[in-house]
Design an enzyme around this catalytic site. Sequence first.
Site, PDB file in Angstrom:
ATOM      1  CG  HIS A 195       9.883  24.106 -10.762  1.00 18.65           C
ATOM      2  ND1 HIS A 195      10.879  24.834 -11.374  1.00 18.65           N
ATOM      3  CD2 HIS A 195       9.879  24.481  -9.461  1.00 18.65           C
ATOM      4  CE1 HIS A 195      11.454  25.629 -10.478  1.00 18.65           C
ATOM      5  NE2 HIS A 195      10.876  25.419  -9.311  1.00 18.65           N
ATOM      6  CD  GLU A 249       9.297  23.674 -16.337  1.00 20.39           C
ATOM      7  OE1 GLU A 249       9.951  24.607 -16.817  1.00 20.39           O
ATOM      8  OE2 GLU A 249       8.783  23.724 -15.210  1.00 20.39           O
ATOM      9  CB  CYS A 261      14.699  26.749 -13.606  1.00 21.09           C
ATOM     10  SG  CYS A 261      14.144  25.213 -12.824  1.00 21.09           S
ATOM     11  CB  CYS A 316      12.775  22.377 -15.217  1.00 23.96           C
ATOM     12  SG  CYS A 316      11.654  22.663 -13.824  1.00 23.96           S
TER      13      CYS A 316
END
Length: 165
Positions: A57, A59, A87, A90
Amino acid sequence: MIIDDYSDDYYMREAIKEARKAEALSEVPIGAIIVIDGKIISRAHNLRESKQSAVAHAEVLAIEQACQLAGSWRLENAILYVTLEPCAMCSGAIILSRIKRVVYGAADPKGGCAGTFMNLLQDERFNHQSEVTSGVLEEECGQLLSDFFRQLRKKRKMAKKHTLQ
């Protein structure tokens, strides 16, 4: 270059540039940057499909890069800008890296853990909480995602149509 006078909008536009890089790779267009003392120290975008990695991801990739640059897992003075609400995974990485502030664009009602679905970033049961600012360039960030998924559905529909013929 140290940038002290730029607003959240300026930095979110930089995160949007990262999201567009993801989109160009047929990745979900999510981008993130990390800023310390007005300076962008890391940039990343989603690479889940490219890397076939559930943890790639934007992040997490930005945090990893920032930690390497800082020489520490602690990013206590950092601000994370991300185009979509983080999410659970993250948010966990944000808490564990001690990021001071999180600024996001579009809310994620199905998985956002910075106040929409749940709020892990400000849960006082953790030993660290992050300040959260939501809705920065929300329409532009949301439109990137809407357009991407509309195109994806269209491609899948066309592929299915060709398969049936």
